[in-house]
Design a protein around this motif. Structure first.
Motif, PDB file in Angstrom:
ATOM      1  N   GLY A 264       0.805  -1.219   0.000  1.00  0.00           N
ATOM      2  CA  GLY A 264       0.000   0.000   0.000  1.00  0.00           C
ATOM      3  C   GLY A 264       0.838   1.268   0.000  1.00  0.00           C
ATOM      4  N   ALA A 265       2.148   1.145   0.163  1.00  0.00           N
ATOM      5  CA  ALA A 265       3.014   2.326   0.096  1.00  0.00           C
ATOM      6  C   ALA A 265       3.343   2.682  -1.350  1.00  0.00           C
ATOM      7  CB  ALA A 265       4.306   2.083   0.874  1.00  0.00           C
ATOM      8  N   GLN A 267       2.635   3.837  -5.078  1.00  0.00           N
ATOM      9  CA  GLN A 267       1.611   4.688  -5.678  1.00  0.00           C
ATOM     10  C   GLN A 267       0.740   3.930  -6.674  1.00  0.00           C
ATOM     11  OE1 GLN A 267       3.254   8.342  -7.170  1.00  0.00           O
ATOM     12  NE2 GLN A 267       3.598   9.121  -5.106  1.00  0.00           N
ATOM     13  N   LYS A 270      -1.832   2.731  -4.376  1.00  0.00           N
ATOM     14  CA  LYS A 270      -2.541   3.847  -3.724  1.00  0.00           C
ATOM     15  C   LYS A 270      -3.504   4.550  -4.665  1.00  0.00           C
ATOM     16  CE  LYS A 270       0.797   5.684  -0.496  1.00  0.00           C
ATOM     17  NZ  LYS A 270       1.802   6.715  -0.308  1.00  0.00           N
ATOM     18  N   HIS A 271      -3.003   4.838  -5.843  1.00  0.00           N
ATOM     19  CA  HIS A 271      -3.819   5.645  -6.759  1.00  0.00           C
ATOM     20  C   HIS A 271      -5.067   4.899  -7.196  1.00  0.00           C
ATOM     21  CE1 HIS A 271      -0.402   8.632  -7.914  1.00  0.00           C
ATOM     22  NE2 HIS A 271      -0.629   8.561  -6.628  1.00  0.00           N
ATOM     23  N   LEU A 273      -6.625   2.627  -5.428  1.00  0.00           N
ATOM     24  CA  LEU A 273      -7.565   2.557  -4.308  1.00  0.00           C
ATOM     25  C   LEU A 273      -8.207   3.924  -4.046  1.00  0.00           C
ATOM     26  CD1 LEU A 273      -5.667   0.084  -1.963  1.00  0.00           C
ATOM     27  CD2 LEU A 273      -7.655  -0.361  -3.418  1.00  0.00           C
ATOM     28  N   ALA A 274      -7.448   4.986  -4.271  1.00  0.00           N
ATOM     29  CA  ALA A 274      -8.023   6.330  -4.127  1.00  0.00           C
ATOM     30  C   ALA A 274      -9.171   6.515  -5.118  1.00  0.00           C
ATOM     31  CB  ALA A 274      -6.952   7.391  -4.352  1.00  0.00           C
TER      32      ALA A 274
END
Lengths: 371, 398
Positions: A264-265, A267, A270-271, A273-274
């Protein structure tokens, strides 16, 4: 203007949350090759009946709780979040069909049975091609001494196998009307199909001169009435399911370590999931607005539910697909829950017509408004 | 739960409407004196309006056909002026706010630099204290309206011996000060300058124009950016301004282009997204009514709204086919309405690549949502904890 849930709404949601967390066990479905027969559909339903949920949307005059649609999505959302295998969809479809097409006497009798917990319903309306257009082709009705007889078949009938009575849409004198049949009537056959979402029972219903009672109220606009409410049910399941899939993916991304860091660190994770979080927010407001609009009898309610069903279907698909991708190959195995959500998402999106068909409804409404 | 807007006969609305009827073409000064410039601010600046009252005022401005001060002078009225209420001195408020709210002074933001827009914390413009002044040297870029601004909100480094976010301070400066040079940027739209670059050469800023204390700059700036992003959740084509999907669909219906099957489906998608963004921004408003602070959900709103605007302008432009590649503002019919700067689809289309760059790139917003909303691990920034003067990489030769 106030978009927040009342304390009563939250209390209802919380009680459903606690109840379903305790009672829903998807474990038996995680054995390769499991089908819906491996889960205790009837057992969970009995407990749900004891909670009084089948009577939630039955008006008080027929003995129900007469709750509004915002209340309803509190419970349905929790059912969706947990993929609770129980025939609530069929029960609601049946209740709304009776409300839309039944006479006063029929409403009193049938809805009373639902509220009392000794009558389960389902609605058989889709044809073999998945179409819902009136009058439909699958089943025809003919007058018979003391009532009617139905012959033909209906497809994609949710919760037919567990129902005591099935509401069947059939063609009578060229028009769509609604009939009630006993599931155990002679000439009636319910065959479960290998529906990909194994948390839900879906069947083909075949009828051969099955004795039927006509719902003798007005059948006009009955299907749009029922369909709009079923859109809300699926959209609420989808919004909550999308959030469940997101939460599980976020948790996993925090724990799973690769290249010396939680994945999850990165990107790349992350992106994505965002993006899902953003769609999830939109799905939430879509379903809340639709529930409010239906409760208020707002003139834009049909627009609101079509928007919600279309948007949330795709948001749920995106969330569950992303969820599998974040889990990696383990998320592709049968013994994980990921695929159950993905399959629910896909099946919800097609069950009442594809998202593009709801978008067509949206445009048609806007064209009428502009005319 | 109640999605109804304040009704036509709501006494608060009637009150506002009567004022506009009595003052059919008010000056911004009169508007400010009535408390409608920044109505949500407490008296004497505003009228302490709650979010619902703000919605009423917005609608009544539109009804009267008057551009709101928050649209005409957004940096002063929306993004930054409010910081003076919490961080400023009484003297600063008395001197700076009346002309700002009366739109006699236009404000601009001076945040981004050529060396970094997303990593604002790494900025290099220096403000060195000398006696009762600061001496500012450096360069800012991507400053809206700097060429017409009287006042600039500047973030500069006052201490480079501490980690990068700690050594920053904010100043409210006069843009006419000697040593300031403003140049318009020729952006890819070829329209009149939306953005400028600003050069500082030994600019003297009186020490009493420091906002808060030295080192408060990062916190103040972040507050201002959250406020700005929240206002960008609205479903307009460009950061909440310009035409919306409602106008897009209406234009497609009027021209008959809605009958093309692919256009039809895409238009429906965009309409739905637009309505949901409208609901999201109203929910932010509703949260304010209920006393919830402006949170980071504004990041989600902007993250969704900017690409939505890009897709909308893209569809509008594509309906013109090859004719749309000729400079021509007549894309789709638009009803008369206050659209702000983006009064036609053509400009909005050619401007749209900027919308996922400005006020936080799409990538930075996604990081923020992932880290602050979802709680995923923070991205590592090796420069975040060491003194700034030990991290500064040499500038690449141009």
């Amino acid at each position: 203007m106030d978009f927040t849930l009342s304390d009563d709404h939250k209390a209802l949601r919380d009680s459903a949350h606690v109840f379903l967390d305790k009672e829903v066990d998807l474990g038996p479905l995680l054995k390769p090759g499991a089908t819906v027969a491996d889960v205790d559909y009837a057992g969970l339903w009995k407990k749900i009946v004891d909670m009084g949920w089948p009577g939630m949307v039955v008006p008080e005059v027929y003995g129900g709780l007469g709750l509004d649609y915002v209340d309803l999505i509190m419970v349905v959302g929790e059912m969706g979040r947990t993929l609770a295998p129980a025939p609530l969809f069929g029960a609601l479809a049946g209740v709304w069909s009776v409300l839309a097409a039944g006479s006063e006497a029929q409403k009193t009798q049938l809805l009373g049975g639902v509220v009392g917990g000794n009558l389960s319903l389902a609605l058989a309306i889709a044809d073999a091609d998945g179409g819902y257009e009136a009058p439909g082709r699958g089943v025809s009705a003919e007058a018979a001494p003391g009532g009617y007889r139905l012959t033909g078949s209906k497809s994609f009938v949710v919760d037919a196998a567990s129902a005591d009575k099935i509401i069947v849409a059939a063609v009578l004198d060229g028009e769509r009307r609604y009939f009630v049949v006993d599931r155990t009537a002679s000439g009636l056959e319910v065959e479960l199909v290998a529906w990909r979402d194994i948390t839900r029972e879906v069947a083909t219903v075949r009828l051969d001169k099955v004795p039927a009672e006509l719902l003798s109220g007005s059948a006009e606009d009955a299907w749009p009435f029922v369909r709009d409410r079923l859109y809300l049910v699926l959209a609420a399941e989808s919004a909550a399911g999308a959030h469940a899939a997101l939460d599980q993916a976020v948790e996993y991304a925090k724990q799973r370590v690769a290249f010396g860091r939680p994945i999850g660190a990165f990107q790349a994770i992350k992106h994505q999931l965002a993006e899902i979080a953003g769609q999830g927010e939109c799905a939430n407001v879509a379903v809340q607005y639709a529930a409010w609009a239906l409760s208020e009898g707002d003139p834009r309610a049909s627009l609101a539910v079509a928007m919600a069903q279309s948007y949330n279907s795709e948001a749920y698909r995106d969330a569950t697909h992303r969820n599998i991708q974040v889990f990696g190959a383990i998320g592709f195995t049968w013994e994980m829950k990921n695929h159950l959500f993905y399959k629910r998402a896909r099946c919800n999106a097609e069950l009442l017509g594809a998202p593009a068909s709801q978008r067509e409804q949206v445009i048609q409404i806007l064209e009428r408004e502009a005319a | 739960m109640d999605f109804n807007f304040p009704a036509e006969d709501d006494p608060r609305r009637q009150d506002v409407r009567r004022w506009f009827e009595a003052n059919p073409s008010p000056t911004y000064k009169q508007i400010a004196q009535r408390g409608f410039s920044a109505a949500n601010w407490p008296a004497p600046w505003g009228i302490g309006a709650d979010a619902e009252m703000m919605l009423i005022i917005e609608e009544e401005f539109a009804r009267a056909g008057i551009r709101q001060p928050s649209a005409f002078n957004p940096i002063a009225v929306n993004q930054c002026g409010q910081s003076l209420l919490t961080w400023g001195t009484e003297a600063q408020r008395q001197e700076l706010l009346p002309p700002a709210l009366a739109c006699e002074h236009k404000w601009c933001m001076l945040f981004s630099e050529p060396s970094g827009g997303s990593d604002v914390g790494g900025l290099r413009t220096q403000a060195r204290r000398v006696g009762d002044h600061y001496i500012v040297n450096g360069q800012k870029i991507w400053n809206s309206s700097a060429d017409e601004a009287d006042i600039g909100v500047l973030i500069a480094r006052t201490d480079n011996s501490v980690p990068k976010h700690q050594g920053l301070s904010q100043f409210i400066i006069d843009m006419k000060s000697p040593g300031i040079t403003v140049r318009g940027i020729e952006d890819m739209t070829g329209e009149e300058h939306e953005y400028c670059e600003v050069f500082f050469e030994d600019v003297r800023v009186p020490a009493d124009r420091l906002l808060g204390k030295e080192g408060d700059g990062w916190r103040i700036t972040m507050e201002q950016l959250q406020t700005e992003r929240q206002s960008m959740t609205k479903p307009g084509a460009v950061w909440g301004a310009g035409p919306t999907a409602r106008e897009l669909v209406n234009g497609l219906i009027q021209t008959g282009k809605i009958r093309q099957p692919l256009v039809r489906d895409e238009a429906a998608r965009l309409y739905i997204e637009g309505e949901l963004l409208r609901l999201l921004s109203l929910r932010n408003l509703s949260n304010k009514i209920n006393g919830k602070p402006a949170g980071i959900e504004g990041n989600i709103g902007k993250m969704m709204a900017s690409p939505h605007g890009q897709r909308m302008t893209d569809l509008a432009k594509r309906t013109q086919g090859v004719a749309g590649m000729v400079k021509d503002k007549d894309v789709l019919p638009l009803p008369a309405k206050e659209y702000g700067r983006f009064t036609d689809w053509d400009y909005a289309y050619w401007f749209s690549p900027a919308t996922t760059l400005g006020v936080g790139t799409q990538e930075i917003l996604k990081n923020t949502v992932a880290e602050r909303v979802l709680g995923l691990p923070r991205d590592s920034d090796p420069s975040a904890r060491m003194p700034f003067n030990q991290t500064t990489a040499p500038r690449a030769a141009a």
